[in-house]
Design a protein around this motif. Structure first.
Motif, PDB file in Angstrom:
ATOM      1  N   ARG A 155       0.847  -1.202   0.000  1.00 61.83           N
ATOM      2  CA  ARG A 155       0.000   0.000   0.000  1.00 61.83           C
ATOM      3  C   ARG A 155       0.879   1.247   0.000  1.00 61.83           C
ATOM      4  O   ARG A 155       1.699   1.432   0.894  1.00 61.83           O
ATOM      5  CB  ARG A 155      -0.909  -0.002   1.238  1.00 61.83           C
ATOM      6  CG  ARG A 155      -1.898   1.159   1.285  1.00 61.83           C
ATOM      7  CD  ARG A 155      -2.690   1.148   2.578  1.00 61.83           C
ATOM      8  NE  ARG A 155      -1.870   1.538   3.730  1.00 61.83           N
ATOM      9  CZ  ARG A 155      -2.177   1.279   4.997  1.00 61.83           C
ATOM     10  NH1 ARG A 155      -3.270   0.585   5.271  1.00 61.83           N
ATOM     11  NH2 ARG A 155      -1.402   1.689   5.974  1.00 61.83           N
ATOM     12  N   ILE A 156       0.720   2.122  -0.996  1.00 60.23           N
ATOM     13  CA  ILE A 156       1.477   3.366  -1.069  1.00 60.23           C
ATOM     14  C   ILE A 156       0.473   4.519  -1.160  1.00 60.23           C
ATOM     15  O   ILE A 156      -0.092   4.783  -2.220  1.00 60.23           O
ATOM     16  CB  ILE A 156       2.466   3.370  -2.258  1.00 60.23           C
ATOM     17  CG1 ILE A 156       3.164   4.710  -2.415  1.00 60.23           C
ATOM     18  CG2 ILE A 156       1.809   2.933  -3.549  1.00 60.23           C
ATOM     19  CD1 ILE A 156       4.469   4.823  -1.726  1.00 60.23           C
ATOM     20  N   LEU A 157       0.228   5.174  -0.010  1.00 61.87           N
ATOM     21  CA  LEU A 157      -0.764   6.238   0.076  1.00 61.87           C
ATOM     22  C   LEU A 157      -0.173   7.446   0.804  1.00 61.87           C
ATOM     23  O   LEU A 157       0.820   7.317   1.531  1.00 61.87           O
ATOM     24  CB  LEU A 157      -2.020   5.730   0.805  1.00 61.87           C
ATOM     25  CG  LEU A 157      -2.858   4.715   0.023  1.00 61.87           C
ATOM     26  CD1 LEU A 157      -3.963   4.150   0.904  1.00 61.87           C
ATOM     27  CD2 LEU A 157      -3.449   5.332  -1.243  1.00 61.87           C
ATOM     28  N   PRO A 158      -0.781   8.638   0.641  1.00 61.47           N
ATOM     29  CA  PRO A 158      -0.191   9.873   1.183  1.00 61.47           C
ATOM     30  C   PRO A 158      -0.506  10.102   2.657  1.00 61.47           C
ATOM     31  O   PRO A 158      -1.368  10.920   2.994  1.00 61.47           O
ATOM     32  CB  PRO A 158      -0.825  10.958   0.306  1.00 61.47           C
ATOM     33  CG  PRO A 158      -2.179  10.417  -0.019  1.00 61.47           C
ATOM     34  CD  PRO A 158      -1.987   8.926  -0.170  1.00 61.47           C
ATOM     35  N   GLU A 159       0.189   9.418   3.518  1.00 53.89           N
ATOM     36  CA  GLU A 159      -0.036   9.632   4.944  1.00 53.89           C
ATOM     37  C   GLU A 159       0.450  11.009   5.378  1.00 53.89           C
ATOM     38  O   GLU A 159       0.043  11.529   6.422  1.00 53.89           O
ATOM     39  CB  GLU A 159       0.648   8.521   5.736  1.00 53.89           C
ATOM     40  CG  GLU A 159       0.062   7.140   5.419  1.00 53.89           C
ATOM     41  CD  GLU A 159       0.797   6.019   6.116  1.00 53.89           C
ATOM     42  OE1 GLU A 159       1.126   6.184   7.302  1.00 53.89           O
ATOM     43  OE2 GLU A 159       1.039   4.979   5.482  1.00 53.89           O
ATOM     44  N   THR A 160       1.340  11.609   4.589  1.00 54.32           N
ATOM     45  CA  THR A 160       1.784  12.992   4.788  1.00 54.32           C
ATOM     46  C   THR A 160       1.779  13.671   3.424  1.00 54.32           C
ATOM     47  O   THR A 160       1.583  13.041   2.393  1.00 54.32           O
ATOM     48  CB  THR A 160       3.197  13.051   5.399  1.00 54.32           C
ATOM     49  OG1 THR A 160       4.112  12.358   4.530  1.00 54.32           O
ATOM     50  CG2 THR A 160       3.234  12.396   6.769  1.00 54.32           C
ATOM     51  N   GLY A 161       1.980  14.998   3.432  1.00 58.13           N
ATOM     52  CA  GLY A 161       2.023  15.734   2.180  1.00 58.13           C
ATOM     53  C   GLY A 161       0.705  16.397   1.841  1.00 58.13           C
ATOM     54  O   GLY A 161      -0.246  16.404   2.635  1.00 58.13           O
ATOM     55  N   LEU A 162       0.624  16.943   0.623  1.00 55.00           N
ATOM     56  CA  LEU A 162      -0.494  17.800   0.233  1.00 55.00           C
ATOM     57  C   LEU A 162      -1.828  17.070   0.129  1.00 55.00           C
ATOM     58  O   LEU A 162      -2.876  17.707   0.173  1.00 55.00           O
ATOM     59  CB  LEU A 162      -0.185  18.489  -1.099  1.00 55.00           C
ATOM     60  CG  LEU A 162       0.925  19.545  -1.047  1.00 55.00           C
ATOM     61  CD1 LEU A 162       1.241  20.060  -2.449  1.00 55.00           C
ATOM     62  CD2 LEU A 162       0.516  20.709  -0.144  1.00 55.00           C
ATOM     63  N   LEU A 163      -1.821  15.748  -0.016  1.00 54.74           N
ATOM     64  CA  LEU A 163      -3.082  15.003  -0.079  1.00 54.74           C
ATOM     65  C   LEU A 163      -3.319  14.158   1.170  1.00 54.74           C
ATOM     66  O   LEU A 163      -4.139  13.239   1.146  1.00 54.74           O
ATOM     67  CB  LEU A 163      -3.112  14.104  -1.321  1.00 54.74           C
ATOM     68  CG  LEU A 163      -3.464  14.776  -2.647  1.00 54.74           C
ATOM     69  CD1 LEU A 163      -3.579  13.735  -3.751  1.00 54.74           C
ATOM     70  CD2 LEU A 163      -4.765  15.566  -2.556  1.00 54.74           C
ATOM     71  N   SER A 164      -2.623  14.478   2.235  1.00 59.10           N
ATOM     72  CA  SER A 164      -2.756  13.672   3.449  1.00 59.10           C
ATOM     73  C   SER A 164      -4.164  13.730   4.036  1.00 59.10           C
ATOM     74  O   SER A 164      -4.573  12.817   4.757  1.00 59.10           O
ATOM     75  CB  SER A 164      -1.733  14.110   4.500  1.00 59.10           C
ATOM     76  OG  SER A 164      -1.896  15.478   4.833  1.00 59.10           O
ATOM     77  N   THR A 165      -4.928  14.776   3.705  1.00 61.01           N
ATOM     78  CA  THR A 165      -6.299  14.857   4.216  1.00 61.01           C
ATOM     79  C   THR A 165      -7.188  13.771   3.621  1.00 61.01           C
ATOM     80  O   THR A 165      -8.212  13.411   4.212  1.00 61.01           O
ATOM     81  CB  THR A 165      -6.914  16.237   3.906  1.00 61.01           C
ATOM     82  OG1 THR A 165      -6.845  16.479   2.487  1.00 61.01           O
ATOM     83  CG2 THR A 165      -6.170  17.342   4.637  1.00 61.01           C
ATOM     84  N   LEU A 166      -6.804  13.255   2.449  1.00 64.57           N
ATOM     85  CA  LEU A 166      -7.597  12.194   1.825  1.00 64.57           C
ATOM     86  C   LEU A 166      -7.172  10.809   2.283  1.00 64.57           C
ATOM     87  O   LEU A 166      -7.860   9.826   2.018  1.00 64.57           O
ATOM     88  CB  LEU A 166      -7.464  12.267   0.298  1.00 64.57           C
ATOM     89  CG  LEU A 166      -7.964  13.528  -0.398  1.00 64.57           C
ATOM     90  CD1 LEU A 166      -7.782  13.400  -1.904  1.00 64.57           C
ATOM     91  CD2 LEU A 166      -9.417  13.813  -0.053  1.00 64.57           C
ATOM     92  N   SER A 167      -6.033  10.726   2.958  1.00 62.39           N
ATOM     93  CA  SER A 167      -5.441   9.431   3.258  1.00 62.39           C
ATOM     94  C   SER A 167      -6.194   8.594   4.286  1.00 62.39           C
ATOM     95  O   SER A 167      -6.305   7.378   4.109  1.00 62.39           O
ATOM     96  CB  SER A 167      -3.992   9.614   3.717  1.00 62.39           C
ATOM     97  OG  SER A 167      -3.359   8.376   3.942  1.00 62.39           O
ATOM     98  N   PRO A 168      -6.703   9.174   5.390  1.00 59.58           N
ATOM     99  CA  PRO A 168      -7.277   8.317   6.439  1.00 59.58           C
ATOM    100  C   PRO A 168      -8.330   7.336   5.956  1.00 59.58           C
ATOM    101  O   PRO A 168      -8.289   6.150   6.311  1.00 59.58           O
ATOM    102  CB  PRO A 168      -7.859   9.327   7.431  1.00 59.58           C
ATOM    103  CG  PRO A 168      -6.993  10.542   7.266  1.00 59.58           C
ATOM    104  CD  PRO A 168      -6.692  10.597   5.799  1.00 59.58           C
ATOM    105  N   ALA A 169      -9.264   7.791   5.121  1.00 62.36           N
ATOM    106  CA  ALA A 169     -10.320   6.888   4.658  1.00 62.36           C
ATOM    107  C   ALA A 169      -9.751   5.765   3.813  1.00 62.36           C
ATOM    108  O   ALA A 169     -10.162   4.602   3.940  1.00 62.36           O
ATOM    109  CB  ALA A 169     -11.366   7.666   3.866  1.00 62.36           C
ATOM    110  N   MET A 170      -8.789   6.076   2.944  1.00 63.68           N
ATOM    111  CA  MET A 170      -8.197   5.041   2.088  1.00 63.68           C
ATOM    112  C   MET A 170      -7.366   4.055   2.898  1.00 63.68           C
ATOM    113  O   MET A 170      -7.424   2.844   2.676  1.00 63.68           O
ATOM    114  CB  MET A 170      -7.364   5.696   0.991  1.00 63.68           C
ATOM    115  CG  MET A 170      -8.199   6.446  -0.047  1.00 63.68           C
ATOM    116  SD  MET A 170      -7.236   7.063  -1.455  1.00 63.68           S
ATOM    117  CE  MET A 170      -6.428   8.481  -0.704  1.00 63.68           C
TER     118      MET A 170
END
Length: 414
Positions: free
Chosen positions: A51-66
């Motif tokens: 799994r490679i998702l944006p836990e930090t950075g500019l899209l981190s707000t979308l990360s928790p649900a994914m």
């Protein structure tokens, strides 16, 4: 899955991995070796998901649900007797960081990849996965580029490309009476494609539109806002990530009211008003946003496990399910065998909705049509969903509130 550019018959060995980062630095990390073939999930050896998702950075707000949704999918598969293991990495929403993180996942044995979130980040390592014949599923890449590029032969997604959302948002903007629209947009793969689609859709509706592209690494957006102010628009459509908060703040100072602002998924954030003005919770009242949605049942499952933003959670869950079911249908965890089954397990066949139910049908020799928690998928020959479910939300009294939803048959779009 039948792909336009997939050429598997002549492949007798995997190509050594090459880091696909910007600039092609020869001093990058040592290439990882491709993972060996093993038995399918639920059969023998485990399917290893990276799994490679944006836990930090500019899209981190979308990360928790994914992130939570991927965890839930793995748990559900295990509970139904599937044999699966999860490896995790943070893309940092950075195309210079993500390729190294992906190489680490492959070196640890990942046989399939879920992510990245941003289209530009996926582009930074898609060649690596193509060379290694590693299937990749993104829950949130919407750039149309993936539908036609040759190195996307091992790539698919559970969110439709931007042809659908651009039409929905353009119709909303036009119906609200706008005639002269400014589109500030990131100058990356996603921003360039979506802003162009938006401008074209608005033009088709008789609305003038101008794109104001800015460097996605910019720290100041004053020139962009000044150019927009000089244009004198009656509406602004933001194609931005978290930096959209700075642009919105400047637009408000320039006299653009929130009721004239519209945004896409990259800016979809329940806490956006606080980011713009922490002293005024109603600062964005009237602003409209659109984004891909999912089933209300799965959203309810996610909402208590996140901050309330469930965007792309359903799509992430479906990525894992499709990969696991494709491996089971293939009878192998080998990349070419899995990708060949991806489209088949989401299209013509007996409908099923849970891993255990679908796996039992596969084991009985029945073709399946997995109906995802993000909606019917029916992936086409290039791995794109032919169905899209979208929500329209508006800030009302400081709260981002869903005011409408629309289902789209992408086979009918031009």
């Amino acid at each position: 899955m039948k792909r336009r550019f997939l050429k598997l018959a002549a492949a007798t060995a995997l190509v050594a991995l090459a880091v696909a980062g910007c600039g092609g630095d020869d001093d990058g990390p040592t290439p990882a070796q491709p993972a060996p073939s093993v038995e399918p999930a639920g059969g023998g050896d485990e399917l290893v998901v990276g799994r490679i998702l944006p836990e930090t950075g500019l899209l981190s707000t979308l990360s928790p649900a994914m992130v939570v949704a991927v965890d839930l999918a793995v748990e559900d598969i295990k509970a139904a007797g599937g044999n699966i293991r999860l490896l995790r990495a943070d893309s940092q929403t950075d195309p210079d960081v993500a390729p190294e993180a992906v190489n680490r996942l492959l070196g640890e044995g990942a046989q399939v990849i879920v992510g990245a979130s941003a289209s530009g980040v996926s582009q930074s390592f898609i060649q690596t996965l193509y060379d290694a014949q590693i299937p990749q599923c993104s829950p949130s890449n919407t750039s149309p580029s993936f539908s036609t590029q040759e190195n996307a032969a091992f790539y698919f997604r559970t969110v439709p490309p931007d042809q659908a959302v651009s039409l929905i948002l353009a119709q909303i903007v036009a119906a609200d009476g706008a005639t002269n629209v400014a589109i500030p947009a990131r100058a990356d793969d996603w921003g360039n494609n979506l802003s162009r689609l938006m401008a074209d859709r608005l033009a088709d509706l008789g609305v003038n539109a101008e794109v104001f592209a800015y460097d996605d690494d910019a720290t100041s957006f004053d020139p962009t806002v000044a150019a927009i102010e000089a244009m004198g628009p009656d509406a602004v459509v933001l194609v931005t990530f978290a930096e959209g908060a700075q642009i919105i703040r400047s637009l408000l100072e320039a006299g653009v009211p929130p009721t004239a602002m519209y945004a896409t998924d990259g800016t979809y954030d329940l806490n956006l008003p606080e980011m713009v003005d922490p002293n005024n919770p109603n600062v964005l009242d009237g602003m409209v946003m659109t984004a891909a949605g999912g089933s209300s049942e799965f959203s309810e499952r996610l909402v208590d496990l996140t901050d309330g933003n469930v965007l792309y959670g359903g799509q992430a869950y479906d990525c894992v399910m499709i990969l696991a079911l494709a491996a089971r249908a293939a009878g192998s965890n080998d990349g070419p065998a899995i990708i060949e089954q991806v489209g088949k397990v989401t299209s013509v066949g007996q409908q099923c909705r849970e891993y255990g139910e679908c796996a039992a049908l596969i084991d009985a020799g029945v073709d399946i049509d997995y109906e995802g928690v993000s909606g019917p998928l029916a992936l086409d020959e290039v791995g794109d969903p032919t169905f899209g479910r979208y929500v329209v939300a508006q800030f009302i009294d400081g709260t981002l509130t869903v005011i409408d939803s629309q289902d789209v048959d992408l086979t009918t779009l031009g």
